[in-house]
Design an enzyme around this catalytic site. Structure first.
Site, PDB file in Angstrom:
ATOM      1  N   LYS A   1      12.408  60.318  42.647  1.00 35.64           N
ATOM      2  CA  LYS A   1      11.634  61.339  41.915  1.00 35.64           C
ATOM      3  C   LYS A   1      10.662  60.654  40.945  1.00 35.64           C
ATOM      4  O   LYS A   1      10.812  59.453  40.659  1.00 35.64           O
ATOM      5  CB  LYS A   1      12.593  62.244  41.155  1.00 35.64           C
ATOM      6  CG  LYS A   1      13.361  61.512  40.060  1.00 35.64           C
ATOM      7  CD  LYS A   1      14.493  62.358  39.498  1.00 35.64           C
ATOM      8  CE  LYS A   1      15.230  61.610  38.387  1.00 35.64           C
ATOM      9  NZ  LYS A   1      16.472  62.291  37.994  1.00 35.64           N
TER      10      LYS A   1
ATOM     11  N   ARG B   1      22.409  72.365  32.637  1.00 32.49           N
ATOM     12  CA  ARG B   1      21.006  72.368  33.024  1.00 32.49           C
ATOM     13  C   ARG B   1      20.934  73.226  34.272  1.00 32.49           C
ATOM     14  O   ARG B   1      21.232  74.419  34.187  1.00 32.49           O
ATOM     15  CB  ARG B   1      20.567  70.926  33.274  1.00 32.49           C
ATOM     16  CG  ARG B   1      19.367  70.495  32.499  1.00 32.49           C
ATOM     17  CD  ARG B   1      19.139  69.004  32.563  1.00 32.49           C
ATOM     18  NE  ARG B   1      19.301  68.407  33.898  1.00 32.49           N
ATOM     19  CZ  ARG B   1      19.026  67.154  34.196  1.00 32.49           C
ATOM     20  NH1 ARG B   1      18.550  66.344  33.274  1.00 32.49           N
ATOM     21  NH2 ARG B   1      19.196  66.683  35.414  1.00 32.49           N
TER      22      ARG B   1
ATOM     23  N   HIS C   1      26.107  66.876  38.240  1.00 32.52           N
ATOM     24  CA  HIS C   1      25.424  65.758  37.581  1.00 32.52           C
ATOM     25  C   HIS C   1      26.071  65.546  36.212  1.00 32.52           C
ATOM     26  O   HIS C   1      26.423  66.514  35.528  1.00 32.52           O
ATOM     27  CB  HIS C   1      23.938  66.111  37.443  1.00 32.52           C
ATOM     28  CG  HIS C   1      23.035  64.968  37.093  1.00 32.52           C
ATOM     29  ND1 HIS C   1      23.185  63.693  37.597  1.00 32.52           N
ATOM     30  CD2 HIS C   1      21.939  64.910  36.279  1.00 32.52           C
ATOM     31  CE1 HIS C   1      22.225  62.909  37.116  1.00 32.52           C
ATOM     32  NE2 HIS C   1      21.466  63.622  36.311  1.00 32.52           N
TER      33      HIS C   1
ATOM     34  N   ARG D   1      24.240  58.840  43.893  1.00 31.99           N
ATOM     35  CA  ARG D   1      22.794  59.064  43.723  1.00 31.99           C
ATOM     36  C   ARG D   1      22.271  58.074  42.685  1.00 31.99           C
ATOM     37  O   ARG D   1      22.405  58.286  41.488  1.00 31.99           O
ATOM     38  CB  ARG D   1      22.532  60.501  43.253  1.00 31.99           C
ATOM     39  CG  ARG D   1      23.093  61.593  44.150  1.00 31.99           C
ATOM     40  CD  ARG D   1      22.626  62.979  43.672  1.00 31.99           C
ATOM     41  NE  ARG D   1      22.919  63.197  42.268  1.00 31.99           N
ATOM     42  CZ  ARG D   1      24.020  63.773  41.802  1.00 31.99           C
ATOM     43  NH1 ARG D   1      24.942  64.221  42.619  1.00 31.99           N
ATOM     44  NH2 ARG D   1      24.192  63.923  40.496  1.00 31.99           N
TER      45      ARG D   1
ATOM     46  N   TYR E   1      -8.945  48.819  14.622  1.00 27.07           N
ATOM     47  CA  TYR E   1      -9.154  50.014  13.806  1.00 27.07           C
ATOM     48  C   TYR E   1      -8.228  50.048  12.587  1.00 27.07           C
ATOM     49  O   TYR E   1      -7.042  49.735  12.686  1.00 27.07           O
ATOM     50  CB  TYR E   1      -8.883  51.268  14.626  1.00 27.07           C
ATOM     51  CG  TYR E   1      -9.904  51.559  15.703  1.00 27.07           C
ATOM     52  CD1 TYR E   1     -11.262  51.601  15.418  1.00 27.07           C
ATOM     53  CD2 TYR E   1      -9.486  51.809  17.001  1.00 27.07           C
ATOM     54  CE1 TYR E   1     -12.188  51.889  16.419  1.00 27.07           C
ATOM     55  CE2 TYR E   1     -10.396  52.105  18.005  1.00 27.07           C
ATOM     56  CZ  TYR E   1     -11.757  52.135  17.705  1.00 27.07           C
ATOM     57  OH  TYR E   1     -12.654  52.420  18.688  1.00 27.07           O
TER      58      TYR E   1
ATOM     59  N   CYS F   1      -5.607  50.060  20.962  1.00 29.05           N
ATOM     60  CA  CYS F   1      -6.658  51.066  21.126  1.00 29.05           C
ATOM     61  C   CYS F   1      -6.515  51.723  22.495  1.00 29.05           C
ATOM     62  O   CYS F   1      -5.573  51.444  23.226  1.00 29.05           O
ATOM     63  CB  CYS F   1      -8.027  50.406  20.985  1.00 29.05           C
ATOM     64  SG  CYS F   1      -8.171  49.387  19.497  1.00 29.05           S
TER      65      CYS F   1
ATOM     66  N   ASP G   1      -8.341  51.323  25.133  1.00 25.29           N
ATOM     67  CA  ASP G   1      -8.681  50.459  26.264  1.00 25.29           C
ATOM     68  C   ASP G   1      -8.346  48.987  26.056  1.00 25.29           C
ATOM     69  O   ASP G   1      -8.556  48.187  26.953  1.00 25.29           O
ATOM     70  CB  ASP G   1     -10.193  50.509  26.520  1.00 25.29           C
ATOM     71  CG  ASP G   1     -10.724  51.922  26.538  1.00 25.29           C
ATOM     72  OD1 ASP G   1     -10.145  52.730  27.270  1.00 25.29           O
ATOM     73  OD2 ASP G   1     -11.690  52.207  25.808  1.00 25.29           O
TER      74      ASP G   1
END
Ligand SMILES: *Cc1c(COP(=O)(O)O)cnc(C)c1O
Length: 372
Positions: free
Chosen positions: A38, A136, A165, A220, A261, A308, A310
């Site tokens: 998943k 859940r 689960h 699993r 910055y 930052c 980038d």
């Protein structure tokens, strides 16, 4: 299309995935292994991971939504596929036609699956989910006898398994584990009494590693297959993902100059800075500004100042890295380099979120060991 060098990439070691799957399967010799892919294979790429997992002995693949499972089937995956969480508007018919097993949590969902099976002209393979305490999805114990009877009486449905689960398997010894196992066993008795003879599955990675008594017919495994260890004990798992970039510019600055910055970092000596073209748009958490280091030129070096969108800057002292030199942001950590766990700890989260968050349009994915 022109292809440019990527400023940052995740390198996925499929040999590590195969090693981890074999290790997990070996720990659960009496059970089959489902590789959970998943979230685009926890950020590693669902299809290549699925292929590697099947090659290493997984006979099942787990995808959360039907859409995720169908992509794998359409790509030629022939292993058993399991999808367990679908929105009310989802049409199950293509899933049933593609021989995908479906998790079912309620009588209403069972009716929708059965109707779709009628349209598909083939029985749906269903895994009834009992909520044993995670609260859940899954059917609460109070509604279980009704769900089980309805499923047993439904000719368009074949009940392949019951499953649940665990909430706290990553804390071995937590009392909820035995409490959930007890409810799971009761749910199984009720299914047997209704004339069903289903498989059982309960264990995630943590329970696969620590609770052999809870392996039942199928385990699993997710996170451990990617090489990240969910339990306190040491395990021979190999992290499959390395996040790397490179040095694109270096410069010398004088003591007293500040960086990035907000000028949150100021050089206390003359030093050399290396610029790395990866930022929070690429999955480098801005929240780790001033608190992370990278592996560059055979050692750890701290990030100077804010991360930052980038880019960020590394303080290299009196060393002068080559332009193009590799910068590892996180990886297996074998020689002391940073790891996804370290980022997670710094961010107050878990390594699952770090690696799963690495599916970014600007970050190239590259695979190693494809034909192992
Ligand atoms: C994600 C998931 C798993 C795998 O859990 P890990 O802790 O990653 O091993 C197993 N079962 C279900 C239902 C899941 O959602």
């Amino acid at each position: 299309m022109t292809s440019f060098p990527a400023p940052a990439e995740t390198v996925i070691d499929l040999g590590a995935i195969r090693h981890n799957v074999a290790l997990l399967a070996g720990r659960a010799p009496g059970a089959e292994t489902m590789a959970v892919v998943k979230g685009d294979g926890y950020g590693h790429g669902a299809l290549p991971v699925a292929r590697a997992a099947v090659a290493a002995g997984a006979s099942w693949l787990g995808a959360c939504s039907l859409a995720e499972a169908l992509v794998l089937r359409e790509a030629g995956i022939t292993a058993r596929l399991f999808s367990w969480l679908n929105a009310p508007g989802v049409d199950f018919e293509p899933g049933i036609a593609a021989d995908i097993d479906l998790g079912v949590s309620s009588p209403a969902e069972l009716a929708r699956v059965a109707a779709a099976a009628g349209r598909a002209g083939r029985r749906a393979r269903v895994h009834l989910k009992i909520d044993t305490g995670l609260s859940r999805n899954g059917c609460p114990p109070s509604g279980w006898p009704v769900l089980v009877k309805a499923a047993a009486a439904e000719p368009d449905v074949e009940v392949v398994a019951i499953w649940s689960h665990l909430a706290c398997a990553d804390e071995p010894g937590h009392p909820s584990i035995d409490a959930q196992a007890e409810r799971f066993r009761s749910a199984y008795e009720i299914a047997l009494d209704a004339g069903l003879n289903p498989l059982r599955h309960l264990a995630n990675s943590a329970a696969t590693l620590t609770r052999p008594d809870l392996h039942f017919d199928l385990v699993r495994t997710g996170i451990a297959m990617y090489g990240l260890n969910p339990v306190p004990q040491r395990e021979d798992l190999r992290p499959a993902m390395t996040f790397r970039s490179m040095v694109v510019l270096t410069k010398r600055i004088a003591a007293g100059e500040s960086v990035s910055y907000g000028h949150t970092w100021t050089a206390d000596r003359d030093t050399t800075l290396a610029l790395v073209p990866a930022g929070y748009a690429d999955g480098v958490p801005r929240g780790l500004s001033g608190r992370m280091s990278v592996w560059l030129g055979g050692r750890r070096r701290p990030v100077a100042g804010r991360i930052c969108m980038d880019q960020f800057v590394v303080d290299c002292g009196d060393d002068e890295p080559e332009i193009g030199a590799e910068v590892v942001l996180f990886g297996a950590g074998a020689d002391g380099g940073p790891t996804a766990r370290e980022w997670a700890d710094g961010m107050g989260t878990i390594d699952y979120e770090i690696v799963t968050g690495m599916y970014r349009p600007r970050v190239r994915r590259r695979y190693l060991g494809e034909d192992g």
